[in-house]
Design an enzyme around this catalytic site. Structure first.
Site, PDB file in Angstrom:
ATOM      1  N   LYS A  10      18.650  81.563   1.667  1.00  0.00           N
ATOM      2  CA  LYS A  10      19.633  80.519   1.359  1.00  0.00           C
ATOM      3  C   LYS A  10      18.994  79.124   1.289  1.00  0.00           C
ATOM      4  O   LYS A  10      17.857  78.929   1.710  1.00  0.00           O
ATOM      5  CB  LYS A  10      20.739  80.553   2.418  1.00  0.00           C
ATOM      6  CG  LYS A  10      21.561  81.861   2.409  1.00  0.00           C
ATOM      7  CD  LYS A  10      22.779  81.741   3.308  1.00  0.00           C
ATOM      8  CE  LYS A  10      23.629  83.003   3.289  1.00  0.00           C
ATOM      9  NZ  LYS A  10      24.890  82.831   4.045  1.00  0.00           N
ATOM     10  N   TYR A  50      30.742  85.474  -3.998  1.00  0.00           N
ATOM     11  CA  TYR A  50      31.489  85.537  -2.731  1.00  0.00           C
ATOM     12  C   TYR A  50      32.992  85.734  -2.946  1.00  0.00           C
ATOM     13  O   TYR A  50      33.783  85.371  -2.069  1.00  0.00           O
ATOM     14  CB  TYR A  50      31.239  84.271  -1.918  1.00  0.00           C
ATOM     15  CG  TYR A  50      29.894  84.253  -1.206  1.00  0.00           C
ATOM     16  CD1 TYR A  50      29.586  85.192  -0.228  1.00  0.00           C
ATOM     17  CD2 TYR A  50      28.944  83.271  -1.493  1.00  0.00           C
ATOM     18  CE1 TYR A  50      28.370  85.173   0.442  1.00  0.00           C
ATOM     19  CE2 TYR A  50      27.714  83.243  -0.824  1.00  0.00           C
ATOM     20  CZ  TYR A  50      27.435  84.199   0.148  1.00  0.00           C
ATOM     21  OH  TYR A  50      26.242  84.171   0.805  1.00  0.00           O
ATOM     22  N   PHE A  58      36.709  79.209   5.117  1.00  0.00           N
ATOM     23  CA  PHE A  58      35.373  78.646   4.948  1.00  0.00           C
ATOM     24  C   PHE A  58      34.846  78.743   3.516  1.00  0.00           C
ATOM     25  O   PHE A  58      33.709  78.348   3.244  1.00  0.00           O
ATOM     26  CB  PHE A  58      34.389  79.315   5.928  1.00  0.00           C
ATOM     27  CG  PHE A  58      34.298  80.824   5.800  1.00  0.00           C
ATOM     28  CD1 PHE A  58      33.507  81.415   4.818  1.00  0.00           C
ATOM     29  CD2 PHE A  58      35.003  81.641   6.659  1.00  0.00           C
ATOM     30  CE1 PHE A  58      33.420  82.792   4.700  1.00  0.00           C
ATOM     31  CE2 PHE A  58      34.921  83.041   6.557  1.00  0.00           C
ATOM     32  CZ  PHE A  58      34.123  83.604   5.577  1.00  0.00           C
ATOM     33  N   ARG A  86      19.879  94.252   7.627  1.00  0.00           N
ATOM     34  CA  ARG A  86      20.882  93.580   8.464  1.00  0.00           C
ATOM     35  C   ARG A  86      20.412  93.462   9.909  1.00  0.00           C
ATOM     36  O   ARG A  86      20.692  92.465  10.576  1.00  0.00           O
ATOM     37  CB  ARG A  86      22.227  94.299   8.373  1.00  0.00           C
ATOM     38  CG  ARG A  86      22.875  94.076   7.004  1.00  0.00           C
ATOM     39  CD  ARG A  86      24.237  94.694   6.903  1.00  0.00           C
ATOM     40  NE  ARG A  86      25.223  94.004   7.716  1.00  0.00           N
ATOM     41  CZ  ARG A  86      25.806  92.848   7.389  1.00  0.00           C
ATOM     42  NH1 ARG A  86      25.467  92.225   6.267  1.00  0.00           N
ATOM     43  NH2 ARG A  86      26.693  92.309   8.172  1.00  0.00           N
ATOM     44  N   THR A  92      25.683  87.115  11.891  1.00  0.00           N
ATOM     45  CA  THR A  92      26.022  86.035  10.957  1.00  0.00           C
ATOM     46  C   THR A  92      25.943  84.674  11.627  1.00  0.00           C
ATOM     47  O   THR A  92      25.415  83.723  11.048  1.00  0.00           O
ATOM     48  CB  THR A  92      27.448  86.259  10.404  1.00  0.00           C
ATOM     49  OG1 THR A  92      27.518  87.567   9.833  1.00  0.00           O
ATOM     50  CG2 THR A  92      27.815  85.226   9.362  1.00  0.00           C
ATOM     51  N   ARG A 103      17.883  85.156  11.709  1.00  0.00           N
ATOM     52  CA  ARG A 103      18.847  84.081  11.950  1.00  0.00           C
ATOM     53  C   ARG A 103      18.591  83.390  13.286  1.00  0.00           C
ATOM     54  O   ARG A 103      18.780  82.179  13.406  1.00  0.00           O
ATOM     55  CB  ARG A 103      20.269  84.606  11.831  1.00  0.00           C
ATOM     56  CG  ARG A 103      20.672  84.722  10.345  1.00  0.00           C
ATOM     57  CD  ARG A 103      21.796  85.637  10.167  1.00  0.00           C
ATOM     58  NE  ARG A 103      22.352  85.630   8.816  1.00  0.00           N
ATOM     59  CZ  ARG A 103      23.169  86.565   8.377  1.00  0.00           C
ATOM     60  NH1 ARG A 103      23.534  87.556   9.169  1.00  0.00           N
ATOM     61  NH2 ARG A 103      23.635  86.519   7.139  1.00  0.00           N
ATOM     62  N   ASN A 113      22.883  79.693   7.483  1.00  0.00           N
ATOM     63  CA  ASN A 113      22.370  80.795   8.301  1.00  0.00           C
ATOM     64  C   ASN A 113      21.199  81.544   7.668  1.00  0.00           C
ATOM     65  O   ASN A 113      20.993  82.723   7.923  1.00  0.00           O
ATOM     66  CB  ASN A 113      23.505  81.723   8.745  1.00  0.00           C
ATOM     67  CG  ASN A 113      24.132  82.488   7.594  1.00  0.00           C
ATOM     68  OD1 ASN A 113      23.889  82.192   6.431  1.00  0.00           O
ATOM     69  ND2 ASN A 113      24.939  83.479   7.923  1.00  0.00           N
ATOM     70  N   HIS A 116      21.177  86.033   3.464  1.00  0.00           N
ATOM     71  CA  HIS A 116      22.306  86.938   3.231  1.00  0.00           C
ATOM     72  C   HIS A 116      21.740  88.320   2.965  1.00  0.00           C
ATOM     73  O   HIS A 116      20.688  88.450   2.345  1.00  0.00           O
ATOM     74  CB  HIS A 116      23.117  86.484   2.002  1.00  0.00           C
ATOM     75  CG  HIS A 116      24.077  87.531   1.525  1.00  0.00           C
ATOM     76  ND1 HIS A 116      25.329  87.692   2.075  1.00  0.00           N
ATOM     77  CD2 HIS A 116      23.945  88.519   0.594  1.00  0.00           C
ATOM     78  CE1 HIS A 116      25.927  88.724   1.475  1.00  0.00           C
ATOM     79  NE2 HIS A 116      25.104  89.237   0.580  1.00  0.00           N
ATOM     80  N   GLU A 127      26.228  93.621  -5.629  1.00  0.00           N
ATOM     81  CA  GLU A 127      25.441  92.393  -5.478  1.00  0.00           C
ATOM     82  C   GLU A 127      24.110  92.468  -6.234  1.00  0.00           C
ATOM     83  O   GLU A 127      23.676  91.477  -6.816  1.00  0.00           O
ATOM     84  CB  GLU A 127      25.209  92.121  -3.989  1.00  0.00           C
ATOM     85  CG  GLU A 127      26.506  91.734  -3.282  1.00  0.00           C
ATOM     86  CD  GLU A 127      26.320  91.482  -1.791  1.00  0.00           C
ATOM     87  OE1 GLU A 127      25.185  91.594  -1.276  1.00  0.00           O
ATOM     88  OE2 GLU A 127      27.332  91.160  -1.134  1.00  0.00           O
TER      89      GLU A 127
HETATM   90  P1  CMP Z   1      26.930  85.722   4.329  1.00  0.00           P
HETATM   91  O1  CMP Z   1      26.342  86.973   4.865  1.00  0.00           O
HETATM   92  O2  CMP Z   1      26.193  85.088   3.206  1.00  0.00           O
HETATM   93  O3  CMP Z   1      28.428  86.031   3.842  1.00  0.00           O
HETATM   94  C1  CMP Z   1      29.433  85.023   3.817  1.00  0.00           C
HETATM   95  C2  CMP Z   1      29.015  83.761   4.517  1.00  0.00           C
HETATM   96  O4  CMP Z   1      30.050  82.911   4.898  1.00  0.00           O
HETATM   97  C3  CMP Z   1      28.303  84.116   5.810  1.00  0.00           C
HETATM   98  O5  CMP Z   1      27.049  84.688   5.527  1.00  0.00           O
HETATM   99  C4  CMP Z   1      28.308  82.757   6.509  1.00  0.00           C
HETATM  100  O6  CMP Z   1      27.154  81.972   6.181  1.00  0.00           O
HETATM  101  C5  CMP Z   1      29.543  82.056   5.933  1.00  0.00           C
HETATM  102  N1  CMP Z   1      30.564  81.826   6.951  1.00  0.00           N
HETATM  103  C6  CMP Z   1      31.023  80.628   7.368  1.00  0.00           C
HETATM  104  N2  CMP Z   1      31.966  80.778   8.291  1.00  0.00           N
HETATM  105  C7  CMP Z   1      32.137  82.090   8.502  1.00  0.00           C
HETATM  106  C8  CMP Z   1      32.976  82.872   9.367  1.00  0.00           C
HETATM  107  N3  CMP Z   1      33.850  82.321  10.201  1.00  0.00           N
HETATM  108  N4  CMP Z   1      32.838  84.223   9.327  1.00  0.00           N
HETATM  109  C9  CMP Z   1      31.970  84.827   8.462  1.00  0.00           C
HETATM  110  N5  CMP Z   1      31.157  84.124   7.615  1.00  0.00           N
HETATM  111  C10 CMP Z   1      31.240  82.783   7.641  1.00  0.00           C
END
Ligand code: CMP
Length: 141
Positions: A10, A50, A58, A86, A92, A103, A113, A116, A127
């Site tokens: 990211k 997304y 968010f 993962r 996350t 992370r 973060n 992904h 994806e």
């Molecule tokens: P990612 O795995 O890229 O998928 C969706 C992204 O939304 C996640 O990582 C986070 O960076 C972002 N995000 C922000 N807030 C939240 C939340 N409350 N729960 C899950 N993902 C979140």
């Protein structure tokens, strides 16, 4: 089973200049990079990627962050690649990410973060196809 998964480094990690460190950590787990490119996502690209989070509170911040700078999108291949990637990434929310995960080491917040990774075989399939055509994927022969 042998699987493919989509990985995104990211904008926060690209800005930190740790693309190579993250790819080295992925390769050390035994996963192979079989496709790779750098992109600066448009708003449309990020929203489409997304789309499943469209109704989440968010979503706007997520799209804003993911379009804030370049990203590296990659296809990783290997036995059980989705779960292994993962596990390497960690939770996350970096505050909940286990020590030694990407992370825990590179992420600042749940938004910024660092990485992904696809969370299921169905999302991996979608994806990977979202960013790569078949001729851009180069498995080892
Ligand atoms: P990612 O795995 O890229 O998928 C969706 C992204 O939304 C996640 O990582 C986070 O960076 C972002 N995000 C922000 N807030 C939240 C939340 N409350 N729960 C899950 N993902 C979140």
């Amino acid at each position: 089973a042998n699987e493919r998964t989509l990985s995104i480094i990211k904008p926060d990690a690209v800005t930190k200049n740790v693309i190579g460190e993250i790819v080295a950590r992925i390769e050390k787990t035994g996963l192979q990079v079989v496709a790779s490119k750098m992109l600066h996502l448009s708003r449309e690209q990020a929203e489409g990627f997304y789309a499943e989070h469209k109704e989440r509170p968010f979503f706007a911040d997520l799209v804003k962050f993911m379009t804030s700078g370049p990203v590296v999108v990659q296809v990783l291949e290997g036995e059980n690649a989705i779960a292994r990637n993962r596990e390497l990434m960690g939770a996350t929310n970096p505050k909940e990410a286990a020590a030694g995960t990407l992370r825990a080491d590179y992420a600042e917040s749940i938004d910024a973060n660092a990485v992904h990774g696809s969370d299921s075989s169905a999302s991996a399939e979608r994806e990977v196809a979202y960013f790569f055509s078949a001729d851009e994927i180069c498995p080892r022969t």
